[in-house]
Design a protein around this motif. Sequence first.
Motif, PDB file in Angstrom:
ATOM      1  N   UNK A 214       0.839  -1.214   0.000  1.00  0.00           N
ATOM      2  CA  UNK A 214       0.000   0.000   0.000  1.00  0.00           C
ATOM      3  C   UNK A 214       0.867   1.255   0.000  1.00  0.00           C
ATOM      4  N   UNK A 215       1.954   1.225   0.756  1.00  0.00           N
ATOM      5  CA  UNK A 215       2.890   2.352   0.738  1.00  0.00           C
ATOM      6  C   UNK A 215       3.471   2.520  -0.665  1.00  0.00           C
ATOM      7  N   UNK A 216       3.815   1.411  -1.297  1.00  0.00           N
ATOM      8  CA  UNK A 216       4.352   1.458  -2.662  1.00  0.00           C
ATOM      9  C   UNK A 216       3.331   2.072  -3.619  1.00  0.00           C
ATOM     10  N   UNK A 217       2.090   1.622  -3.498  1.00  0.00           N
ATOM     11  CA  UNK A 217       1.035   2.102  -4.395  1.00  0.00           C
ATOM     12  C   UNK A 217       0.834   3.605  -4.272  1.00  0.00           C
ATOM     13  N   UNK A 218       0.793   4.082  -3.017  1.00  0.00           N
ATOM     14  CA  UNK A 218       0.489   5.499  -2.808  1.00  0.00           C
ATOM     15  C   UNK A 218       1.698   6.402  -3.036  1.00  0.00           C
ATOM     16  N   UNK A 224       9.468  -2.869  -0.799  1.00  0.00           N
ATOM     17  CA  UNK A 224       9.175  -4.252  -0.410  1.00  0.00           C
ATOM     18  C   UNK A 224       9.169  -4.411   1.112  1.00  0.00           C
ATOM     19  N   UNK A 225       8.577  -5.506   1.568  1.00  0.00           N
ATOM     20  CA  UNK A 225       8.664  -5.851   2.992  1.00  0.00           C
ATOM     21  C   UNK A 225       9.807  -6.831   3.175  1.00  0.00           C
ATOM     22  N   UNK A 226      10.701  -6.545   4.085  1.00  0.00           N
ATOM     23  CA  UNK A 226      11.848  -7.411   4.360  1.00  0.00           C
ATOM     24  C   UNK A 226      11.674  -8.013   5.753  1.00  0.00           C
ATOM     25  N   UNK A 279      -9.994   2.208   6.912  1.00  0.00           N
ATOM     26  CA  UNK A 279      -9.197   1.312   6.058  1.00  0.00           C
ATOM     27  C   UNK A 279      -7.707   1.614   6.153  1.00  0.00           C
ATOM     28  N   UNK A 280      -6.900   0.597   5.914  1.00  0.00           N
ATOM     29  CA  UNK A 280      -5.449   0.765   5.943  1.00  0.00           C
ATOM     30  C   UNK A 280      -5.013   1.851   4.962  1.00  0.00           C
ATOM     31  N   UNK A 281      -5.636   1.907   3.799  1.00  0.00           N
ATOM     32  CA  UNK A 281      -5.245   2.899   2.795  1.00  0.00           C
ATOM     33  C   UNK A 281      -5.369   4.313   3.345  1.00  0.00           C
ATOM     34  N   UNK A 282      -6.403   4.566   4.149  1.00  0.00           N
ATOM     35  CA  UNK A 282      -6.594   5.908   4.708  1.00  0.00           C
ATOM     36  C   UNK A 282      -5.514   6.242   5.741  1.00  0.00           C
TER      37      UNK A 282
END
Length: 288
Positions: A214-218, A224-226, A279-282
Amino acid sequence: MPGARRRNPTTIAVTGATGQLGRLTIEKLKTLLPAGEIVALARSPEKAELGVETRAFDYDRPETLAPALAGVARLVLISSSEVGKREAQHRAVIAAAKAAGVGQIVYTSLLHADRSPLSLADEHVATEAALAESGIPHVILRNGWYAENYTGAVPAALQHGALIGAAGAGRISGAARADYADAAAIVAADGSHAGKTYELAGDDAWTLADLAAEVSRQSGKDIPYRNLSEADHAAALVAAGLPEGLAAAIAGWDVGASQGALFEDGRQLSALIGRPTTPLADVVRAAL
């Protein structure tokens, strides 16, 4: 209206009123009750500026607590931020509430506190026991993780090109801090929930990989998640400037998340607040 009967005012007090959850709880209460029926309790009342009566309330000075609770019908006891001192501080507040004749306590506990593997759980379990021993009618709000606990890492993730953690594919039913504040205010203002324990969490569970996506998208960046071991995650947090004890605790909580400690699908939070949880996106949008 002539002849109309005004309801008896009920004074509701909120501890930790200058903290993040406390401020939001009071803001919600102000939409439910006249400001004159709300009392903010804070260690430094001069910093409050909440538009309601503010009283000095220092957990570490037990002799000052009962006078500050004079006339309070219901108390929202927001758990102390001082991990390791919480049990003693909460017991002091509960004793003061009993001495002051407080009629009900609403306590913000931890999700599945009675079976949680998280190191935070012990002090919450002890506080729940103290409430039971006190005989004061009470409500237990077992709060899940604030989504902001994780979105606080977003700036570092953007800087370093990856989101790190030790939660594996553990599903986290996080909700915004404001969602939990709304629940505390609604339950306190209503007054009919005594004797109940609620497991509160977000409607939709997500993993740290989902958060990274979601961070990548916005952000338009590939984040990536490591996934790290508990020890490596703690070491990375220390390298980022966190104290060793806190870094170890955070890494341990992530491991707990990998074991399901932060997952709950009962949707009791959205039922209490009368709307879907944020929502997480918000939450990510706010963090960015």
